[in-house]
Design a protein around this motif. Structure first.
Motif, PDB file in Angstrom:
ATOM      1  N   THR A  17      43.786 -15.999  35.608  1.00 12.46           N
ATOM      2  CA  THR A  17      45.095 -16.142  35.271  1.00 12.46           C
ATOM      3  C   THR A  17      45.614 -15.542  33.846  1.00 12.46           C
ATOM      4  OG1 THR A  17      45.196 -18.578  34.420  1.00 12.46           O
ATOM      5  CG2 THR A  17      45.264 -18.173  36.697  1.00 12.46           C
ATOM      6  N   PHE A  18      44.725 -14.798  33.313  1.00 14.47           N
ATOM      7  CA  PHE A  18      45.214 -14.416  31.875  1.00 14.47           C
ATOM      8  C   PHE A  18      46.525 -13.459  32.079  1.00 14.47           C
ATOM      9  CE2 PHE A  18      42.604 -10.673  32.931  1.00 14.47           C
ATOM     10  CZ  PHE A  18      42.929  -9.721  32.351  1.00 14.47           C
ATOM     11  N   ALA A  19      47.395 -13.340  31.387  1.00 11.70           N
ATOM     12  CA  ALA A  19      48.471 -12.805  31.125  1.00 11.70           C
ATOM     13  C   ALA A  19      48.189 -11.168  30.690  1.00 11.70           C
ATOM     14  CB  ALA A  19      49.605 -13.506  30.311  1.00 11.70           C
ATOM     15  N   ASP A  20      48.206 -10.288  31.536  1.00 16.04           N
ATOM     16  CA  ASP A  20      47.545  -9.225  31.318  1.00 16.04           C
ATOM     17  C   ASP A  20      48.825  -8.560  30.573  1.00 16.04           C
ATOM     18  OD1 ASP A  20      49.340  -9.028  33.436  1.00 16.04           O
ATOM     19  OD2 ASP A  20      47.561  -8.812  34.714  1.00 16.04           O
ATOM     20  N   TRP A  21      50.096  -8.764  30.576  1.00 19.12           N
ATOM     21  CA  TRP A  21      51.092  -7.968  29.739  1.00 19.12           C
ATOM     22  C   TRP A  21      51.028  -8.274  28.447  1.00 19.12           C
ATOM     23  CZ3 TRP A  21      52.046 -12.096  32.705  1.00 19.12           C
ATOM     24  CH2 TRP A  21      52.621 -13.289  32.061  1.00 19.12           C
ATOM     25  N   GLU A  22      50.344  -9.277  27.817  1.00 16.36           N
ATOM     26  CA  GLU A  22      50.691 -10.017  26.436  1.00 16.36           C
ATOM     27  C   GLU A  22      49.925  -9.155  25.555  1.00 16.36           C
ATOM     28  OE1 GLU A  22      51.875 -14.538  27.490  1.00 16.36           O
ATOM     29  OE2 GLU A  22      49.833 -14.209  26.981  1.00 16.36           O
ATOM     30  N   ILE A  37      37.135  -1.931  22.417  1.00 14.86           N
ATOM     31  CA  ILE A  37      37.623  -3.180  22.914  1.00 14.86           C
ATOM     32  C   ILE A  37      36.563  -3.582  23.909  1.00 14.86           C
ATOM     33  CG2 ILE A  37      39.468  -4.359  24.082  1.00 14.86           C
ATOM     34  CD1 ILE A  37      40.337  -2.999  21.452  1.00 14.86           C
ATOM     35  N   ARG A  38      36.107  -4.790  23.700  1.00 16.34           N
ATOM     36  CA  ARG A  38      35.164  -5.245  24.673  1.00 16.34           C
ATOM     37  C   ARG A  38      35.706  -6.551  25.072  1.00 16.34           C
ATOM     38  NH1 ARG A  38      30.273  -3.586  25.157  1.00 16.34           N
ATOM     39  NH2 ARG A  38      29.289  -5.471  25.501  1.00 16.34           N
ATOM     40  N   THR A  39      35.665  -7.089  26.477  1.00 19.17           N
ATOM     41  CA  THR A  39      35.986  -8.278  27.052  1.00 19.17           C
ATOM     42  C   THR A  39      35.040  -9.198  27.192  1.00 19.17           C
ATOM     43  OG1 THR A  39      35.529  -6.937  29.283  1.00 19.17           O
ATOM     44  CG2 THR A  39      37.955  -6.990  28.424  1.00 19.17           C
ATOM     45  N   VAL A  40      35.338 -10.383  26.902  1.00 16.52           N
ATOM     46  CA  VAL A  40      34.506 -11.525  27.027  1.00 16.52           C
ATOM     47  C   VAL A  40      35.027 -12.535  27.795  1.00 16.52           C
ATOM     48  CG1 VAL A  40      35.552 -12.436  24.883  1.00 16.52           C
ATOM     49  CG2 VAL A  40      33.386 -13.299  25.679  1.00 16.52           C
ATOM     50  N   GLY A  41      34.370 -13.040  28.864  1.00 19.96           N
ATOM     51  CA  GLY A  41      34.745 -14.111  29.898  1.00 19.96           C
ATOM     52  C   GLY A  41      34.042 -15.122  29.798  1.00 19.96           C
ATOM     53  N   PRO A  42      34.378 -16.124  30.750  1.00 16.26           N
ATOM     54  CA  PRO A  42      33.405 -17.423  30.742  1.00 16.26           C
ATOM     55  C   PRO A  42      31.903 -17.238  30.887  1.00 16.26           C
ATOM     56  CG  PRO A  42      35.558 -17.968  31.685  1.00 16.26           C
ATOM     57  CD  PRO A  42      35.491 -16.440  31.442  1.00 16.26           C
ATOM     58  N   SER A  43      31.878 -16.243  31.755  1.00  8.32           N
ATOM     59  CA  SER A  43      30.711 -15.528  32.221  1.00  8.32           C
ATOM     60  C   SER A  43      30.742 -14.176  32.468  1.00  8.32           C
ATOM     61  CB  SER A  43      30.052 -16.382  33.651  1.00  8.32           C
ATOM     62  OG  SER A  43      30.878 -16.092  34.631  1.00  8.32           O
ATOM     63  N   ILE A  44      29.928 -13.666  32.919  1.00  5.80           N
ATOM     64  CA  ILE A  44      29.954 -11.957  33.162  1.00  5.80           C
ATOM     65  C   ILE A  44      30.512 -11.595  34.741  1.00  5.80           C
ATOM     66  CG2 ILE A  44      28.277 -11.292  31.578  1.00  5.80           C
ATOM     67  CD1 ILE A  44      26.281 -10.771  33.940  1.00  5.80           C
ATOM     68  N   ASP A  45      31.171 -12.951  35.433  1.00 13.85           N
ATOM     69  CA  ASP A  45      31.638 -12.797  36.647  1.00 13.85           C
ATOM     70  C   ASP A  45      32.995 -12.234  36.443  1.00 13.85           C
ATOM     71  OD1 ASP A  45      29.259 -13.746  37.810  1.00 13.85           O
ATOM     72  OD2 ASP A  45      29.979 -15.632  38.021  1.00 13.85           O
ATOM     73  N   PRO A  46      33.605 -11.404  37.562  1.00 13.17           N
ATOM     74  CA  PRO A  46      34.848 -10.994  37.633  1.00 13.17           C
ATOM     75  C   PRO A  46      35.846 -12.041  37.328  1.00 13.17           C
ATOM     76  CG  PRO A  46      33.730  -9.698  38.998  1.00 13.17           C
ATOM     77  CD  PRO A  46      32.772 -10.834  38.868  1.00 13.17           C
ATOM     78  N   VAL A  47      36.752 -11.664  36.482  1.00 13.52           N
ATOM     79  CA  VAL A  47      38.015 -12.713  36.566  1.00 13.52           C
ATOM     80  C   VAL A  47      39.326 -11.956  37.194  1.00 13.52           C
ATOM     81  CG1 VAL A  47      37.235 -13.825  34.471  1.00 13.52           C
ATOM     82  CG2 VAL A  47      38.690 -12.037  34.341  1.00 13.52           C
ATOM     83  N   ALA A  77      47.379 -18.080  29.500  1.00  9.63           N
ATOM     84  CA  ALA A  77      46.791 -18.093  30.955  1.00  9.63           C
ATOM     85  C   ALA A  77      47.310 -19.532  31.420  1.00  9.63           C
ATOM     86  CB  ALA A  77      45.165 -18.023  30.906  1.00  9.63           C
ATOM     87  N   ASP A  78      47.414 -19.550  32.800  1.00  8.78           N
ATOM     88  CA  ASP A  78      47.983 -20.937  33.359  1.00  8.78           C
ATOM     89  C   ASP A  78      46.897 -21.834  32.830  1.00  8.78           C
ATOM     90  OD1 ASP A  78      50.352 -19.631  34.239  1.00  8.78           O
ATOM     91  OD2 ASP A  78      49.283 -19.513  36.527  1.00  8.78           O
ATOM     92  N   LEU A  79      45.564 -21.495  33.079  1.00  4.52           N
ATOM     93  CA  LEU A  79      44.576 -22.330  32.744  1.00  4.52           C
ATOM     94  C   LEU A  79      44.467 -22.986  31.612  1.00  4.52           C
ATOM     95  CD1 LEU A  79      41.473 -20.537  34.331  1.00  4.52           C
ATOM     96  CD2 LEU A  79      42.746 -22.370  35.251  1.00  4.52           C
ATOM     97  N   ALA A 104      43.397 -13.923  17.011  1.00  5.26           N
ATOM     98  CA  ALA A 104      44.994 -13.672  17.434  1.00  5.26           C
ATOM     99  C   ALA A 104      45.087 -14.237  18.702  1.00  5.26           C
ATOM    100  CB  ALA A 104      45.294 -12.107  17.706  1.00  5.26           C
ATOM    101  N   ALA A 105      46.226 -15.226  18.674  1.00  7.07           N
ATOM    102  CA  ALA A 105      46.357 -16.097  20.077  1.00  7.07           C
ATOM    103  C   ALA A 105      47.978 -15.880  20.371  1.00  7.07           C
ATOM    104  CB  ALA A 105      46.054 -17.315  19.861  1.00  7.07           C
ATOM    105  N   ILE A 106      48.263 -15.655  21.682  1.00  7.42           N
ATOM    106  CA  ILE A 106      49.486 -15.679  22.247  1.00  7.42           C
ATOM    107  C   ILE A 106      49.894 -16.403  23.327  1.00  7.42           C
ATOM    108  CG2 ILE A 106      48.827 -13.452  23.529  1.00  7.42           C
ATOM    109  CD1 ILE A 106      51.709 -12.583  22.873  1.00  7.42           C
ATOM    110  N   CYS A 107      51.066 -17.151  23.482  1.00 12.86           N
ATOM    111  CA  CYS A 107      51.388 -17.754  24.549  1.00 12.86           C
ATOM    112  C   CYS A 107      50.653 -19.022  24.691  1.00 12.86           C
ATOM    113  CB  CYS A 107      51.541 -17.082  25.736  1.00 12.86           C
ATOM    114  SG  CYS A 107      52.175 -17.731  27.133  1.00 12.86           S
ATOM    115  N   GLY A 108      50.258 -19.159  25.729  1.00 11.55           N
ATOM    116  CA  GLY A 108      49.189 -20.694  26.305  1.00 11.55           C
ATOM    117  C   GLY A 108      48.022 -20.886  25.378  1.00 11.55           C
ATOM    118  N   ALA A 109      47.643 -19.725  24.785  1.00 12.83           N
ATOM    119  CA  ALA A 109      46.372 -19.628  23.829  1.00 12.83           C
ATOM    120  C   ALA A 109      46.615 -20.632  22.527  1.00 12.83           C
ATOM    121  CB  ALA A 109      45.964 -18.381  23.666  1.00 12.83           C
TER     122      ALA A 109
END
Length: 205
Positions: A17-22, A37-47, A77-79, A104-109
């Motif tokens: 649910t991350f807000a991709d436009w932000e 730019i490197r992406t970091v997730g809760p795990s390496i599973d797709p989001v 993100a909604d989460l 840097a945090a935007i919106c729900g973050a």
């Protein structure tokens, strides 16, 4: 443009649910300036983003260390508002700031950082003041009614200000400054055609 040798990467948090436009303005222009730019997730599973984009993170959050990063970007993100799933990202933001590495945090973050206590003594902004007040945080007196704020290595912005958010990030990492940064903002935020000539002259398009 290729990433500059020896420069630490910028880490973009991604989660369901991350807000991709932000964060697109920020990451695109950082990448054009040579930042990896490197992406970091809760795990390496797709989001999957709110917009349905499927992203496979480069690394899991528990493998991310502040000393290996130039900046951590946290999109909304909604989460952020539906439970504790993203609390580990807020705790990581605390570790980054303690180590002197910007966040840097935007919106729900921003609400996630408020719950973590990171906005209690920093100037900050978000969607609206009462959105953060609902978290029960102690930083209401430091809330600023503006598009984006930077205070001691922490950028905050509301969901309608991705360009202002990017402006603060680009300033923080020294990508643009002065009249060039102002022109970049006027072009992408205000559609000011006169700003294009400034960027063209500076080679900053």
């Amino acid at each position: 443009m290729n990433a500059t040798a020896g420069r630490k990467p910028v880490h973009l948090a991604v989660y369901d649910t991350f807000a991709d436009w932000e964060t697109g303005h920020a990451t695109a222009h950082l990448a054009r300036a040579g930042h990896e730019i490197r992406t970091v997730g809760p795990s390496i599973d797709p989001v999957t983003s709110i917009g349905g984009l499927r992203v496979t993170p480069h690394l899991a959050l528990d493998a991310l260390r502040p000393e290996d990063s130039a900046l951590l970007i946290l999109p909304g993100a909604d989460l952020w508002d539906t439970g504790e799933d993203l609390a580990p990202f807020a705790r990581t933001a605390r570790a980054f700031l303690a180590a002197g590495v910007p966040v840097a945090a935007i919106c729900g973050a921003t609400a996630g950082l408020a719950r973590e206590g990171l906005l209690d003594d920093r100037a900050h902004t978000s969607a609206v003041s009462f959105y953060l007040a609902a978290t029960g945080y102690a930083g209401g007196g430091h809330y600023v009614e503006t598009d984006a704020v930077t205070d001691r290595g922490l950028v905050t912005a509301g969901p309608t200000e991705p360009v202002a958010f990017a402006r603060e990030v680009l300033r923080l990492l020294g990508v643009y400054e002065g009249e060039v940064l102002d022109a970049w903002y006027r072009l992408f935020h205000d559609s000011d055609a006169a700003a294009y000539a400034v960027l063209e002259k500076a080679g900053a398009r």
